[in-house]
Design a protein around this motif. Structure first.
Motif, PDB file in Angstrom:
ATOM      1  N   CYS A  24       0.748  -1.372   0.185  1.00 50.82           N
ATOM      2  CA  CYS A  24      -0.131  -0.015   0.117  1.00 50.82           C
ATOM      3  C   CYS A  24       0.891   1.158   0.141  1.00 50.82           C
ATOM      4  CB  CYS A  24      -1.029   0.026   1.208  1.00 50.82           C
ATOM      5  SG  CYS A  24       0.105   0.162   2.890  1.00 50.82           S
ATOM      6  N   GLY A  56       1.219   3.717   1.982  1.00 52.89           N
ATOM      7  CA  GLY A  56       1.935   3.992   3.314  1.00 52.89           C
ATOM      8  C   GLY A  56       3.017   3.241   3.569  1.00 52.89           C
ATOM      9  N   VAL A  57       2.986   1.750   3.404  1.00 46.53           N
ATOM     10  CA  VAL A  57       4.020   0.702   3.469  1.00 46.53           C
ATOM     11  C   VAL A  57       5.358   1.041   2.469  1.00 46.53           C
ATOM     12  CG1 VAL A  57       4.665  -1.693   3.474  1.00 46.53           C
ATOM     13  CG2 VAL A  57       2.469  -1.084   4.666  1.00 46.53           C
ATOM     14  N   SER A 112       5.073   2.620   9.966  1.00 51.87           N
ATOM     15  CA  SER A 112       4.117   3.491   9.249  1.00 51.87           C
ATOM     16  C   SER A 112       2.774   3.412  10.103  1.00 51.87           C
ATOM     17  CB  SER A 112       3.948   2.556   7.835  1.00 51.87           C
ATOM     18  OG  SER A 112       3.425   1.132   8.177  1.00 51.87           O
ATOM     19  N   CYS A 141       2.556   6.559   8.620  1.00 47.22           N
ATOM     20  CA  CYS A 141       1.640   6.697   7.308  1.00 47.22           C
ATOM     21  C   CYS A 141       0.677   8.048   7.411  1.00 47.22           C
ATOM     22  CB  CYS A 141       0.469   5.612   7.000  1.00 47.22           C
ATOM     23  SG  CYS A 141      -0.469   5.694   5.725  1.00 47.22           S
ATOM     24  N   ASN A 186      -2.175   8.857   6.592  1.00 45.06           N
ATOM     25  CA  ASN A 186      -3.593   8.406   7.132  1.00 45.06           C
ATOM     26  C   ASN A 186      -3.584   8.263   8.662  1.00 45.06           C
ATOM     27  OD1 ASN A 186      -4.096   8.487   4.288  1.00 45.06           O
ATOM     28  ND2 ASN A 186      -4.288   6.155   4.052  1.00 45.06           N
ATOM     29  N   VAL A 187      -2.490   7.567   9.158  1.00 46.23           N
ATOM     30  CA  VAL A 187      -2.415   7.405  10.387  1.00 46.23           C
ATOM     31  C   VAL A 187      -2.181   8.829  11.265  1.00 46.23           C
ATOM     32  CG1 VAL A 187      -1.449   6.038  12.438  1.00 46.23           C
ATOM     33  CG2 VAL A 187      -1.727   5.037  10.131  1.00 46.23           C
ATOM     34  N   THR A 189      -7.241   2.688  11.130  1.00 43.90           N
ATOM     35  CA  THR A 189      -7.577   2.824   9.749  1.00 43.90           C
ATOM     36  C   THR A 189      -8.044   1.563   8.907  1.00 43.90           C
ATOM     37  OG1 THR A 189      -5.132   2.316   9.529  1.00 43.90           O
ATOM     38  CG2 THR A 189      -5.684   4.525   9.529  1.00 43.90           C
ATOM     39  N   CYS A 245      -9.004   3.537   6.055  1.00 41.29           N
ATOM     40  CA  CYS A 245      -8.111   3.404   4.995  1.00 41.29           C
ATOM     41  C   CYS A 245      -8.763   2.617   3.867  1.00 41.29           C
ATOM     42  CB  CYS A 245      -6.730   3.532   5.398  1.00 41.29           C
ATOM     43  SG  CYS A 245      -5.853   2.817   3.616  1.00 41.29           S
ATOM     44  N   VAL A 299      -7.600   0.856   1.470  1.00 41.63           N
ATOM     45  CA  VAL A 299      -6.493  -0.124   1.094  1.00 41.63           C
ATOM     46  C   VAL A 299      -7.101  -1.340   1.379  1.00 41.63           C
ATOM     47  CG1 VAL A 299      -4.171  -0.945   1.610  1.00 41.63           C
ATOM     48  CG2 VAL A 299      -4.654   1.243   1.034  1.00 41.63           C
TER      49      VAL A 299
END
Ligand code: SF4
Length: 311
Positions: A12, A14-15, A72, A95, A97-98, A164, A192, A194
């Motif tokens: 994804c 973020g990773v 992340s 990340c 998003n986090v 998330t 999220c 994902v």
């Protein structure tokens, strides 16, 4: 043999960002580099980083000097403060998003809301979010926890956000349970997409192939979930960490027939006279590992290793 890859598969955003940031550090030659915990749930990636000198530590005090990388999914904010106080250079790959959930939790707390975090108790990401509520947030895994906290919540301004990776249905049930109890209710859907996209595309592919391969770390919870989803449609499903785990017998027609639930496509697929293999991968699987699995199957076919598997 036709090999199809799930539309949403592998790393994804973020990773990938976290892994790229660490490789950048390696290239810059600064160090020593330490990561607090495994950077991702993928042993191949973790081993490659270890060979390049990136050390995993489980406690901040194990990093005596140099760089400390934050994963992340984030950490409690006091971890970052402590690392800096110890003189470490903190590289935070949390990340975005986090990070957004951290900001929302802090803003709600400062504005006098009782924060509710919908997520898994004790999960690293949830512990991180909780720290931004000054420890005053309440973590709920399911709607019935609202009933258990009824007295604490009565007549309050309540702000809700979530881990998330939780399912939307759980967030909806918690919000339903809160309506009517709160003086004011502010809901932030911080899920999220994902995870849901990977699950939906795995399901779609599993319905259309004779064998499914799910590529990802044995420790990865999201990879395990993809394998469960694939098995649910009745297709023979095998979980592999890398190409080294592949077994030619999985592609024998008699083995496939034996392991296929009645009604699945491979019951009728024999008429096609061509085997379809589906590949799906969890959010912590790099594309090189997926490519290697695909290349290994093609090379087996070219070398005749899979000749006996034809219908
Ligand atoms: S799953 Fe979503 S929130 Fe988690 S690291 Fe990947 S992109 Fe970020």
């Amino acid at each position: 043999m036709e090999i199809l890859i799930a539309r949403h598969s592998g790393f994804c955003y973020g990773v990938k960002r976290a892994v790229d940031m660490v490789w950048d550090l390696v290239r810059q030659g600064n160090g020593p580099i330490h990561v607090l915990g495994n950077l991702i749930h993928n042993p191949t990636v973790v081993e490659e980083l270890a060979k390049a000198g990136v050390r995993k530590v489980t406690r901040i005090e194990d990093a005596k000097a140099g760089i400390l990388v934050i994963r992340s999914h984030g950490v409690p904010r006091q971890v970052i403060t402590e690392a800096k106080e110890r003189g470490l250079t903190v590289i935070d790959t949390t990340c975005p998003n986090v990070k957004l959930t951290h900001d929302i939790a802090q803003r709600l707390t400062e504005s006098g809301y009782q924060v509710i975090i919908v997520g898994d108790l004790g999960h690293a990401e949830v512990e991180g979010i909780l720290s931004y509520t000054d420890g005053r947030g309440i973590v709920v895994q399911e709607a019935k926890a609202i009933e258990e906290n009824a007295e604490r919540l009565k007549g309050k301004k309540i702000g809700v956000l979530c881990q998330t990776t939780i399912q939307l249905d759980i967030l909806k049930q918690v919000v339903d349970a809160l309506i009517g109890r709160a003086r004011e209710l502010m809901v932030h859907n911080t899920i999220c997409d994902v995870t849901s996209k990977r699950q939906a595309s795995t399901l779609e592919l599993a319905r259309a192939v004779d064998v499914m391969l799910i590529v990802g770390g044995h420790e990865s919870a999201n990879t395990a979930r993809l394998a469960e989803i694939s098995s649910l449609v009745g297709v023979p499903t095998h979980k592999v960490e890398s190409a080294a785990d592949l077994d030619p017998s999985w592609f024998r027609r008699d083995v496939i027939t034996q392991n296929t639930q009645p009604g699945h496509i491979s019951d009728t697929g024999r008429a096609r006279n061509e085997m379809r293999v589906g590949l799906a991968a969890g959010a912590s699987t790099p594309s090189e590992i997926i490519d290697k699995v695909k290349a290994t199957l093609h090379s087996w076919e070219a070398m005749g290793v899979l000749d006996h598997t034809k219908a």
